[in-house]
Design a protein around this motif. Structure first.
Motif, PDB file in Angstrom:
ATOM      1  N   ILE A   1      48.205  50.129  39.787  1.00 52.14           N
ATOM      2  CA  ILE A   1      47.050  50.106  38.884  1.00 52.14           C
ATOM      3  C   ILE A   1      47.437  49.375  37.614  1.00 52.14           C
ATOM      4  O   ILE A   1      48.518  49.609  37.054  1.00 52.14           O
ATOM      5  CB  ILE A   1      46.591  51.540  38.548  1.00 52.14           C
ATOM      6  N   SER A   2      46.566  48.484  37.177  1.00 46.68           N
ATOM      7  CA  SER A   2      46.898  47.676  36.004  1.00 46.68           C
ATOM      8  C   SER A   2      45.637  47.362  35.209  1.00 46.68           C
ATOM      9  O   SER A   2      44.523  47.635  35.646  1.00 46.68           O
ATOM     10  CB  SER A   2      47.601  46.382  36.433  1.00 46.68           C
TER      11      SER A   2
ATOM     12  N   GLY B   1      49.786  45.111  33.231  1.00 50.06           N
ATOM     13  CA  GLY B   1      48.577  44.311  33.165  1.00 50.06           C
ATOM     14  C   GLY B   1      48.754  42.901  33.683  1.00 50.06           C
ATOM     15  O   GLY B   1      49.870  42.463  34.013  1.00 50.06           O
ATOM     16  N   TYR B   2      47.629  42.194  33.763  1.00 46.35           N
ATOM     17  CA  TYR B   2      47.597  40.797  34.174  1.00 46.35           C
ATOM     18  C   TYR B   2      46.801  40.005  33.157  1.00 46.35           C
ATOM     19  O   TYR B   2      45.787  40.470  32.649  1.00 46.35           O
ATOM     20  CB  TYR B   2      46.934  40.643  35.550  1.00 46.35           C
ATOM     21  N   ASP B   3      47.244  38.793  32.895  1.00 47.65           N
ATOM     22  CA  ASP B   3      46.488  37.873  32.061  1.00 47.65           C
ATOM     23  C   ASP B   3      45.684  36.901  32.903  1.00 47.65           C
ATOM     24  O   ASP B   3      44.816  36.198  32.388  1.00 47.65           O
ATOM     25  CB  ASP B   3      47.427  37.091  31.131  1.00 47.65           C
ATOM     26  N   ASP B   4      45.992  36.846  34.199  1.00 45.08           N
ATOM     27  CA  ASP B   4      45.292  35.963  35.130  1.00 45.08           C
ATOM     28  C   ASP B   4      44.899  36.773  36.350  1.00 45.08           C
ATOM     29  O   ASP B   4      45.761  37.352  37.023  1.00 45.08           O
ATOM     30  CB  ASP B   4      46.190  34.794  35.539  1.00 45.08           C
ATOM     31  N   ILE B   5      43.609  36.840  36.643  1.00 43.50           N
ATOM     32  CA  ILE B   5      43.151  37.667  37.757  1.00 43.50           C
ATOM     33  C   ILE B   5      43.648  37.146  39.098  1.00 43.50           C
ATOM     34  O   ILE B   5      43.775  37.905  40.062  1.00 43.50           O
ATOM     35  CB  ILE B   5      41.611  37.774  37.751  1.00 43.50           C
ATOM     36  N   GLU B   6      43.953  35.867  39.173  1.00 44.92           N
ATOM     37  CA  GLU B   6      44.476  35.322  40.428  1.00 44.92           C
ATOM     38  C   GLU B   6      45.820  35.947  40.775  1.00 44.92           C
ATOM     39  O   GLU B   6      46.144  36.122  41.949  1.00 44.92           O
ATOM     40  CB  GLU B   6      44.596  33.799  40.337  1.00 44.92           C
TER      41      GLU B   6
ATOM     42  N   ASP C   1      46.669  37.892  44.293  1.00 43.25           N
ATOM     43  CA  ASP C   1      47.770  37.434  45.156  1.00 43.25           C
ATOM     44  C   ASP C   1      48.828  38.501  45.400  1.00 43.25           C
ATOM     45  O   ASP C   1      49.623  38.381  46.337  1.00 43.25           O
ATOM     46  CB  ASP C   1      48.432  36.196  44.536  1.00 43.25           C
ATOM     47  N   ASN C   2      48.867  39.539  44.556  1.00 45.86           N
ATOM     48  CA  ASN C   2      49.897  40.563  44.682  1.00 45.86           C
ATOM     49  C   ASN C   2      49.418  41.656  45.647  1.00 45.86           C
ATOM     50  O   ASN C   2      48.508  42.403  45.336  1.00 45.86           O
ATOM     51  CB  ASN C   2      50.191  41.177  43.306  1.00 45.86           C
ATOM     52  N   PRO C   3      50.039  41.784  46.832  1.00 51.13           N
ATOM     53  CA  PRO C   3      49.576  42.789  47.808  1.00 51.13           C
ATOM     54  C   PRO C   3      49.793  44.222  47.349  1.00 51.13           C
ATOM     55  O   PRO C   3      49.145  45.142  47.854  1.00 51.13           O
ATOM     56  CB  PRO C   3      50.413  42.468  49.050  1.00 51.13           C
ATOM     57  N   ASP C   4      50.689  44.453  46.417  1.00 49.23           N
ATOM     58  CA  ASP C   4      50.953  45.798  45.917  1.00 49.23           C
ATOM     59  C   ASP C   4      50.001  46.207  44.793  1.00 49.23           C
ATOM     60  O   ASP C   4      49.941  47.385  44.433  1.00 49.23           O
ATOM     61  CB  ASP C   4      52.400  45.907  45.417  1.00 49.23           C
ATOM     62  N   ALA C   5      49.282  45.241  44.222  1.00 50.36           N
ATOM     63  CA  ALA C   5      48.341  45.529  43.139  1.00 50.36           C
ATOM     64  C   ALA C   5      46.996  45.909  43.760  1.00 50.36           C
ATOM     65  O   ALA C   5      46.357  45.091  44.422  1.00 50.36           O
ATOM     66  CB  ALA C   5      48.187  44.321  42.225  1.00 50.36           C
TER      67      ALA C   5
END
Length: 431
Positions: free
Chosen positions: A271-272, A283-288, A292-296
């Motif tokens: 969760i982020s 967190g992420y600054d880019d939704i892509e 792309d991250n299978p664990d997210a």
């Protein structure tokens, strides 16, 4: 059907015709005779069905003659913008200027408004708190009020103005009461029950606009408060197979952090937050990168200063809070590809106003889903402090993620979008 069916005076029919109203609306045909007959009325219908025109016409018909010192109609609306809209409607239909109509809101000085009322007026259109202030200063005489009208009652409640409405209604003890609202919920019932007669009639006009565009499957959970929303969110996200890639929208970055902190983060990176307010939150600054991250699995996104966000490819979109502008949500649910997406909205009674506006704009109802039986409904009443030495009931806390029930275990392999649809169809008992 012609305007003659409304049994209006000839000057009013002429005013309606000049204004371009050639046929009556459904709300007018169903309510006008009851209003003119003196009934208390609760009228429920979406924006644009003709509620304002209905009570303006009724007021001009009921008062018959003008120029008495004390007002005979009091119309309460949620804010100054609505005061202007109602005054404009009176201006449109009161062609011969028979009645003196006064607007009261926070833009004018209290002393000036006191003088305007005491100089004499027939109809007052006011916001509840300012009208109450003038009543307490003995400038607003409610003894001769014949029509007590509450318009956009759902917005008045949203602004927390129930108390002045009830106080003014009780003071106008001889009045006929008309309440117009887009929706009915418990808080509305509590507000109107002290003054609406038991014989009051409810009229519902359920018009919806034509379907403007194809949208993804829309579902709606109705919950009492934000804490219950969090509990429901926890229950849903326990099913990691169905909710295997999810975006959760909230309104502010602070709320995003609150939702993030609500979970027991048993799996790192699961969760982020999108563009987190605090650097120590995942967190992420880019939704892509999230896609792309299978664990997210879950990304919490704040509508605050968001701009465009490409959520294509994410099968489940949750709106824990409704955005300030309905267009923000609508653009996320309009079909752009053949992909399967489910949009789920969490709404309290107060937020149902926005739900109705979205349904009107889209031209399609959201499917209401029953709450899970094991959902913990949070009591909004303040909790009493525990005495020293008393233990806290661990069952009240509840982990954000727990072992699945046997009934939730699955061994089939479908796409994420298909799984989401199948899950919610099963909940509705559909094949």
């Amino acid at each position: 059907m012609s305007l003659d069916k409304l049994k209006l005076s000839k000057p009013l029919v002429a005013s309606m015709t000049d204004a371009g109203f050639l046929t009556p609306k459904e709300v007018q045909t169903r309510s006008m005779s009851r209003i003119l007959g003196g009934q208390d009325l609760l009228v429920v219908g979406p924006e644009g069905v003709g509620k304002t025109t209905t009570y303006v016409l009724a007021t001009l018909m009921k008062l018959k003659y003008a120029f008495e010192e004390a007002p005979r109609a009091l119309i309460l609306v949620p804010d100054a913008e609505h005061v202007d809209l109602v005054l404009a409607q009176f201006e449109l239909l009161n062609k011969n200027k028979t009645f003196r109509i006064l607007g009261i809101d926070s833009r004018g000085a209290v002393d000036t408004q006191m003088n305007e009322i005491t100089d004499g007026c027939d109809v007052i259109v006011a916001v509840p708190d300012r009208a109450r202030a003038l009543y307490l200063k003995l400038a607003l005489n409610t003894n001769k009020i014949q029509l007590f009208i509450v318009d956009n009652a759902e917005l008045i409640i949203k602004k927390g103005l129930q108390l002045p409405v009830v106080e003014l209604a009780n003071s106008a003890y001889k009045a006929q009461h008309l309440v117009f609202t887009e929706l009915v919920h418990e808080k509305l019932t509590l507000m109107i029950s002290p003054f609406m007669k038991e014989s009051a009639t409810t009229i519902e006009v359920d018009e919806i606009g034509e379907k403007e565009a194809e949208v993804y499957q829309q579902m709606l959970y109705m919950v009492p408060n934000f804490r219950t929303k969090l509990n429901l969110l926890t229950l849903l996200l326990n099913d990691e197979e169905v909710f295997d890639k999810v975006v959760i929208f909230v309104n502010t970055r602070l709320t995003a952090q609150t939702v993030y902190k609500n979970f027991n983060h048993t799996k790192e990176g699961e969760i982020s937050i999108y563009r987190s307010l605090f650097f120590d939150d995942a967190g992420y600054d880019d939704i892509e990168d999230f896609k792309d991250n299978p664990d997210a699995r879950v990304l919490i996104v704040a509508n605050e200063n968001l701009g465009d966000l490409d959520i294509q490819g994410i099968p489940i979109v949750l709106h824990l809070e409704l955005p300030d502008q309905k267009e923000t949500l609508i653009q996320r649910i309009v079909k752009r590809e053949a992909e399967e997406v489910v949009s789920i909205v969490f709404s309290t009674d107060i937020e149902l106003i926005e739900v109705k506006k979205i349904e009107q704009a889209v031209g399609e109802r959201m499917e209401v889903i029953e709450l899970p039986e094991d959902l913990k409904i949070v009591d909004p009443a303040p909790k009493t402090k525990k005495k020293k030495g008393e233990e806290e009931d661990a069952s009240e806390r509840g982990p954000a993620f727990h072992d699945k029930k046997a009934s939730n275990l699955k061994n089939y392999n479908y796409s994420a979008g298909t799984k989401a649809k199948m899950t919610y169809k099963n909940k509705k008992g559909l094949s």
